[in-house]
Design a protein around this motif. Structure first.
Motif, PDB file in Angstrom:
ATOM      1  N   GLY A  61     -34.804 -23.232   1.799  1.00 30.01           N
ATOM      2  CA  GLY A  61     -35.115 -24.516   2.694  1.00 30.01           C
ATOM      3  C   GLY A  61     -36.734 -24.925   2.578  1.00 30.01           C
ATOM      4  O   GLY A  61     -36.747 -25.934   2.528  1.00 30.01           O
ATOM      5  N   ARG A  62     -37.453 -24.021   2.347  1.00 31.08           N
ATOM      6  CA  ARG A  62     -39.021 -24.306   2.102  1.00 31.08           C
ATOM      7  C   ARG A  62     -39.155 -24.862   0.832  1.00 31.08           C
ATOM      8  O   ARG A  62     -39.812 -25.761   0.731  1.00 31.08           O
ATOM      9  CB  ARG A  62     -39.756 -23.001   1.879  1.00 31.08           C
ATOM     10  CG  ARG A  62     -41.283 -23.254   1.932  1.00 31.08           C
ATOM     11  CD  ARG A  62     -41.923 -21.704   2.225  1.00 31.08           C
ATOM     12  NE  ARG A  62     -43.235 -21.938   2.339  1.00 31.08           N
ATOM     13  CZ  ARG A  62     -43.843 -22.316   3.473  1.00 31.08           C
ATOM     14  NH1 ARG A  62     -43.479 -22.073   4.675  1.00 31.08           N
ATOM     15  NH2 ARG A  62     -45.089 -22.440   3.721  1.00 31.08           N
ATOM     16  N   PHE A  93     -28.285 -22.194  10.269  1.00 30.79           N
ATOM     17  CA  PHE A  93     -29.354 -22.899  10.372  1.00 30.79           C
ATOM     18  C   PHE A  93     -30.723 -22.188  10.213  1.00 30.79           C
ATOM     19  O   PHE A  93     -31.819 -22.890   9.633  1.00 30.79           O
ATOM     20  CB  PHE A  93     -29.480 -24.042  11.356  1.00 30.79           C
ATOM     21  CG  PHE A  93     -28.581 -25.312  11.237  1.00 30.79           C
ATOM     22  CD1 PHE A  93     -28.948 -26.191  10.591  1.00 30.79           C
ATOM     23  CD2 PHE A  93     -27.401 -25.063  11.931  1.00 30.79           C
ATOM     24  CE1 PHE A  93     -27.962 -27.541  10.152  1.00 30.79           C
ATOM     25  CE2 PHE A  93     -26.631 -26.538  11.588  1.00 30.79           C
ATOM     26  CZ  PHE A  93     -26.846 -27.453  10.776  1.00 30.79           C
ATOM     27  N   LEU A 140     -32.821 -31.733   2.072  1.00 30.76           N
ATOM     28  CA  LEU A 140     -31.647 -30.859   2.059  1.00 30.76           C
ATOM     29  C   LEU A 140     -30.526 -31.262   2.731  1.00 30.76           C
ATOM     30  O   LEU A 140     -29.331 -31.094   2.699  1.00 30.76           O
ATOM     31  CB  LEU A 140     -31.956 -29.328   1.703  1.00 30.76           C
ATOM     32  CG  LEU A 140     -31.043 -28.280   1.854  1.00 30.76           C
ATOM     33  CD1 LEU A 140     -30.217 -28.482   0.379  1.00 30.76           C
ATOM     34  CD2 LEU A 140     -31.390 -26.734   1.946  1.00 30.76           C
ATOM     35  N   PHE A 141     -30.793 -30.958   4.251  1.00 30.65           N
ATOM     36  CA  PHE A 141     -30.091 -31.220   5.370  1.00 30.65           C
ATOM     37  C   PHE A 141     -29.475 -32.537   5.254  1.00 30.65           C
ATOM     38  O   PHE A 141     -28.300 -32.669   5.983  1.00 30.65           O
ATOM     39  CB  PHE A 141     -30.650 -30.913   6.681  1.00 30.65           C
ATOM     40  CG  PHE A 141     -31.173 -29.700   6.689  1.00 30.65           C
ATOM     41  CD1 PHE A 141     -30.272 -28.623   7.234  1.00 30.65           C
ATOM     42  CD2 PHE A 141     -32.248 -29.409   6.569  1.00 30.65           C
ATOM     43  CE1 PHE A 141     -30.455 -27.370   7.299  1.00 30.65           C
ATOM     44  CE2 PHE A 141     -32.758 -27.858   6.504  1.00 30.65           C
ATOM     45  CZ  PHE A 141     -31.915 -26.862   7.036  1.00 30.65           C
ATOM     46  N   ALA A 166     -37.419 -25.252   5.845  1.00 40.71           N
ATOM     47  CA  ALA A 166     -37.693 -26.488   5.742  1.00 40.71           C
ATOM     48  C   ALA A 166     -39.052 -27.115   6.588  1.00 40.71           C
ATOM     49  O   ALA A 166     -39.672 -27.949   6.402  1.00 40.71           O
ATOM     50  CB  ALA A 166     -36.633 -27.405   6.016  1.00 40.71           C
ATOM     51  N   GLU A 194     -32.994 -28.562  15.035  1.00 37.54           N
ATOM     52  CA  GLU A 194     -34.641 -28.949  14.877  1.00 37.54           C
ATOM     53  C   GLU A 194     -35.196 -28.903  16.412  1.00 37.54           C
ATOM     54  O   GLU A 194     -36.228 -28.310  16.498  1.00 37.54           O
ATOM     55  CB  GLU A 194     -34.604 -30.182  14.305  1.00 37.54           C
ATOM     56  CG  GLU A 194     -35.994 -30.397  13.720  1.00 37.54           C
ATOM     57  CD  GLU A 194     -36.221 -31.523  12.739  1.00 37.54           C
ATOM     58  OE1 GLU A 194     -37.320 -31.898  12.640  1.00 37.54           O
ATOM     59  OE2 GLU A 194     -35.055 -32.287  12.598  1.00 37.54           O
ATOM     60  N   GLY A 245     -26.356 -20.295   5.066  1.00 36.87           N
ATOM     61  CA  GLY A 245     -26.516 -21.739   5.427  1.00 36.87           C
ATOM     62  C   GLY A 245     -24.899 -22.251   5.384  1.00 36.87           C
ATOM     63  O   GLY A 245     -24.580 -23.349   5.592  1.00 36.87           O
ATOM     64  N   GLY A 262     -32.222 -18.329   2.505  1.00 36.39           N
ATOM     65  CA  GLY A 262     -31.866 -19.267   3.272  1.00 36.39           C
ATOM     66  C   GLY A 262     -33.097 -20.192   3.313  1.00 36.39           C
ATOM     67  O   GLY A 262     -33.477 -21.261   3.147  1.00 36.39           O
ATOM     68  N   TYR A 263     -34.020 -19.247   3.846  1.00 40.52           N
ATOM     69  CA  TYR A 263     -35.690 -19.580   4.296  1.00 40.52           C
ATOM     70  C   TYR A 263     -36.274 -20.338   2.833  1.00 40.52           C
ATOM     71  O   TYR A 263     -36.920 -21.343   2.772  1.00 40.52           O
ATOM     72  CB  TYR A 263     -36.376 -18.392   4.653  1.00 40.52           C
ATOM     73  CG  TYR A 263     -37.946 -18.760   4.874  1.00 40.52           C
ATOM     74  CD1 TYR A 263     -38.327 -19.211   6.207  1.00 40.52           C
ATOM     75  CD2 TYR A 263     -38.790 -18.604   3.954  1.00 40.52           C
ATOM     76  CE1 TYR A 263     -39.882 -19.595   6.221  1.00 40.52           C
ATOM     77  CE2 TYR A 263     -40.311 -18.660   4.149  1.00 40.52           C
ATOM     78  CZ  TYR A 263     -40.570 -19.340   5.379  1.00 40.52           C
ATOM     79  OH  TYR A 263     -41.955 -19.670   5.479  1.00 40.52           O
ATOM     80  N   PRO A 279     -32.450 -21.602   6.558  1.00 37.66           N
ATOM     81  CA  PRO A 279     -32.779 -22.753   5.770  1.00 37.66           C
ATOM     82  C   PRO A 279     -33.861 -23.775   6.579  1.00 37.66           C
ATOM     83  O   PRO A 279     -34.879 -24.385   6.133  1.00 37.66           O
ATOM     84  CB  PRO A 279     -31.649 -23.367   5.481  1.00 37.66           C
ATOM     85  CG  PRO A 279     -30.480 -22.313   5.351  1.00 37.66           C
ATOM     86  CD  PRO A 279     -31.189 -21.567   6.500  1.00 37.66           C
ATOM     87  N   LEU A 280     -33.561 -23.890   7.938  1.00 42.61           N
ATOM     88  CA  LEU A 280     -34.342 -25.009   8.658  1.00 42.61           C
ATOM     89  C   LEU A 280     -35.794 -24.143   8.954  1.00 42.61           C
ATOM     90  O   LEU A 280     -36.802 -24.896   9.015  1.00 42.61           O
ATOM     91  CB  LEU A 280     -33.770 -25.119  10.178  1.00 42.61           C
ATOM     92  CG  LEU A 280     -34.172 -25.975  11.138  1.00 42.61           C
ATOM     93  CD1 LEU A 280     -34.112 -27.391  10.224  1.00 42.61           C
ATOM     94  CD2 LEU A 280     -33.179 -26.543  12.260  1.00 42.61           C
TER      95      LEU A 280
END
Length: 218
Positions: free
Chosen positions: A76-77, A127, A83-84, A134, A104, A29, A72-73, A130-131
């Protein structure tokens, strides 16, 4: 010292580590020029007087992308969408509401396919991991899309640039520098147009979001 001498002095392992490191950090990210580094290394591998191997470059890119996205996953989780929000306040040029909102929306529409194809798009590349975490995408689905996307992106890019580099040497022998200049200019124009299209999509999303959140427009 000539440029060729300098390039020949760089250990191939160093090239592979740089590719894996930059691509991996970008996949976490953090905006870094992962694609540029991968393309540069692939071009080096197309020069037979250098010891850089295209298989090593492709493997380094795949490993860096897959591992970086997985980390990153996990991040984000763990921290979720707040976080964003924090990143948007600290780094609005890269994680502003428009960037996050557009990414998103793409994830909501395409699911795990966004992880796969996101590897080929600069906005989604930073993204995707992490996204996906999340948004609580199931990890097995994420992992399959992540690894397959990394193989196609890193492996495919390396192969295309490697053979293009070899072909460019032949063209240069026949047609001087004209063919190379045309190829470079064409690639640059394509990259600029894609960047402008992404920026326009972000601006349109922000304008639409502003209208929806403004009660006076209702």
């Amino acid at each position: 010292m000539t440029v060729d001498t300098l390039l020949q002095s760089i250990p191939p392992l160093t090239v592979y580590l740089i590719v894996a490191g930059v691509v991996g950090i970008e996949s976490l990210g953090i905006p870094l020029p992962g694609e540029i580094v991968l393309v540069t290394a692939a071009l080096l591998s197309s020069r037979h007087e250098l010891a850089v191997n295209p298989l090593g470059v492709g493997a380094a890119g795949v490993i860096g992308a897959a591992v970086g996205d997985s980390i990153g996953y996990t991040i984000g989780r763990r921290f979720g969408m707040p976080l964003f929000d924090w990143l948007g306040r600290r780094f609005p040029r890269h994680f502003g509401p428009g960037h996050v909102g557009l990414a998103e929306r793409i994830f909501d529409r395409w699911g795990s396919h966004a992880v796969f194809f996101g590897r080929f798009v600069a906005l989604l590349r930073i993204f995707a991991g992490p996204l996906a975490g999340a948004l609580k995408m199931p990890y097995p689905r994420f992992l399959f899309a992540n690894v397959s996307g990394a193989v196609c992106w890193a492996g495919g890019t390396t192969a295309v640039i490697y053979y293009a580099g070899i072909a460019a040497e032949r063209w240069l022998e026949r047609f001087s520098w004209v063919a190379l200049v045309v190829a470079v200019v064409g690639g640059t124009i394509a990259a600029i147009l894609l960047r402008k299209r992404t920026a326009r999509a972000i601006a349109e999303f922000e304008a639409q979001h502003s209208e929806e959140s403004d009660p006076t427009t209702a």
